[in-house]
Design a protein around this motif. Sequence first.
Motif, mmCIF file in Angstrom:
data_model
loop_
_atom_site.group_PDB
_atom_site.id
_atom_site.type_symbol
_atom_site.label_atom_id
_atom_site.label_comp_id
_atom_site.label_asym_id
_atom_site.label_seq_id
_atom_site.Cartn_x
_atom_site.Cartn_y
_atom_site.Cartn_z
ATOM 1 N N LEU A 145 -15.176 25.632 -1.490
ATOM 2 C CA LEU A 145 -14.147 24.607 -1.682
ATOM 3 C C LEU A 145 -13.248 24.979 -2.863
ATOM 4 C CD1 LEU A 145 -13.374 21.772 -0.506
ATOM 5 C CD2 LEU A 145 -14.671 20.795 -2.409
ATOM 6 N N SER A 146 -11.945 24.924 -2.651
ATOM 7 C CA SER A 146 -11.004 25.267 -3.721
ATOM 8 C C SER A 146 -11.002 24.192 -4.796
ATOM 9 C CB SER A 146 -9.590 25.420 -3.160
ATOM 10 O OG SER A 146 -9.086 24.166 -2.732
ATOM 11 N N ASP A 147 -10.503 24.561 -5.977
ATOM 12 C CA ASP A 147 -10.402 23.583 -7.066
ATOM 13 C C ASP A 147 -9.519 22.410 -6.665
ATOM 14 O OD1 ASP A 147 -12.034 24.936 -8.927
ATOM 15 O OD2 ASP A 147 -10.377 26.223 -9.518
ATOM 16 N N GLU A 148 -8.407 22.706 -5.990
ATOM 17 C CA GLU A 148 -7.482 21.650 -5.567
ATOM 18 C C GLU A 148 -8.169 20.690 -4.598
ATOM 19 O OE1 GLU A 148 -4.138 23.032 -3.308
ATOM 20 O OE2 GLU A 148 -2.906 21.305 -3.871
ATOM 21 N N SER A 149 -8.931 21.246 -3.641
ATOM 22 C CA SER A 149 -9.619 20.404 -2.661
ATOM 23 C C SER A 149 -10.744 19.606 -3.310
ATOM 24 C CB SER A 149 -10.179 21.275 -1.528
ATOM 25 O OG SER A 149 -9.131 21.887 -0.808
ATOM 26 N N PHE A 150 -11.421 20.216 -4.291
ATOM 27 C CA PHE A 150 -12.480 19.492 -4.997
ATOM 28 C C PHE A 150 -11.892 18.284 -5.734
ATOM 29 C CE2 PHE A 150 -15.394 18.431 -8.385
ATOM 30 C CZ PHE A 150 -16.651 18.614 -7.818
ATOM 31 N N CYS A 151 -10.745 18.492 -6.392
ATOM 32 C CA CYS A 151 -10.098 17.394 -7.111
ATOM 33 C C CYS A 151 -9.658 16.286 -6.155
ATOM 34 C CB CYS A 151 -8.898 17.920 -7.902
ATOM 35 S SG CYS A 151 -9.349 18.968 -9.306
ATOM 36 N N ALA A 152 -9.124 16.676 -4.988
ATOM 37 C CA ALA A 152 -8.709 15.679 -3.999
ATOM 38 C C ALA A 152 -9.914 14.899 -3.485
ATOM 39 C CB ALA A 152 -7.992 16.359 -2.835
ATOM 40 N N SER A 153 -11.019 15.593 -3.286
ATOM 41 C CA SER A 153 -12.248 14.936 -2.841
ATOM 42 C C SER A 153 -12.766 13.975 -3.900
ATOM 43 C CB SER A 153 -13.312 15.993 -2.532
ATOM 44 O OG SER A 153 -14.542 15.391 -2.183
ATOM 45 N N ASP A 154 -12.636 14.371 -5.159
ATOM 46 C CA ASP A 154 -13.051 13.518 -6.282
ATOM 47 C C ASP A 154 -12.287 12.196 -6.250
ATOM 48 O OD1 ASP A 154 -14.436 12.893 -8.594
ATOM 49 O OD2 ASP A 154 -13.056 13.939 -9.919
#
Length: 242
Positions: A145-154
């Motif tokens: 999972l990319s950093d951007e996707s992790f942040c969006a998931s957060d």
Amino acid sequence: MKIDPDKKIDLSAQIANAIRDAIVSGDMIVDERLPSEAELSDQFQVSRPTVREALKRLAAQSLIRTQRGATGGAFVNRLRYEEAYGQQVTTSTLLLSMNEVSFDVACEARYALERACAPLSAQRRDPDHLATMRAEIHRQGQPGLSDESFCASDVTFHRALVDGAGNPVLSYQLAGAVEAMQPLMNMITFTARSREAIVGLHTRIADALEAHDAAGADAALVELEAYTLTLGRDVMAAREKA
């Protein structure tokens, strides 16, 4: 409804404000048809393009809608919480970026508001809220999972926590906290934080809400706030030394 032509404020803004005030005060009710452009032009003693610009301002705020046809025109709209989320997020983002709100202040505000929702969410969350939180926890655990996707998931995880409170006023008020403040904090801390630690805290929060354990959810949020604050301070201290 009146305006002051001698004021420095744009005439179209004054007209939009006058109509908005009439809607807010209840002088104009939902689904009521506004006067025509020609009638508003005569009423405010301005040109029709100025009136048209005022109506565009009101439409952009979702306060009015337009309909075509013989029975068409501009009508007072019923503003819904969901439709206003975007405006709340945009305003909060601008306030944070333009007024140099410190990381600590943003973090304090966001978690204070979110912790206010936790007891209600522990009582009222439904299976869909829990399913969203579990799905995002699973997603956050994926190694690719990319950093951007992790942040969006957060953001999605915490949005579900807030919405689980079952209070549309709180959901609206916290739209800025979760979807504007949280991305700001993520941008600062994402390179330093442990995904495993975040997933662990998120799992504790979801488990507590599923068990209707308000105290457990609050305790996990307190730990998450402390962890976020420590990361933010460490990252900014390292930047100052660089």
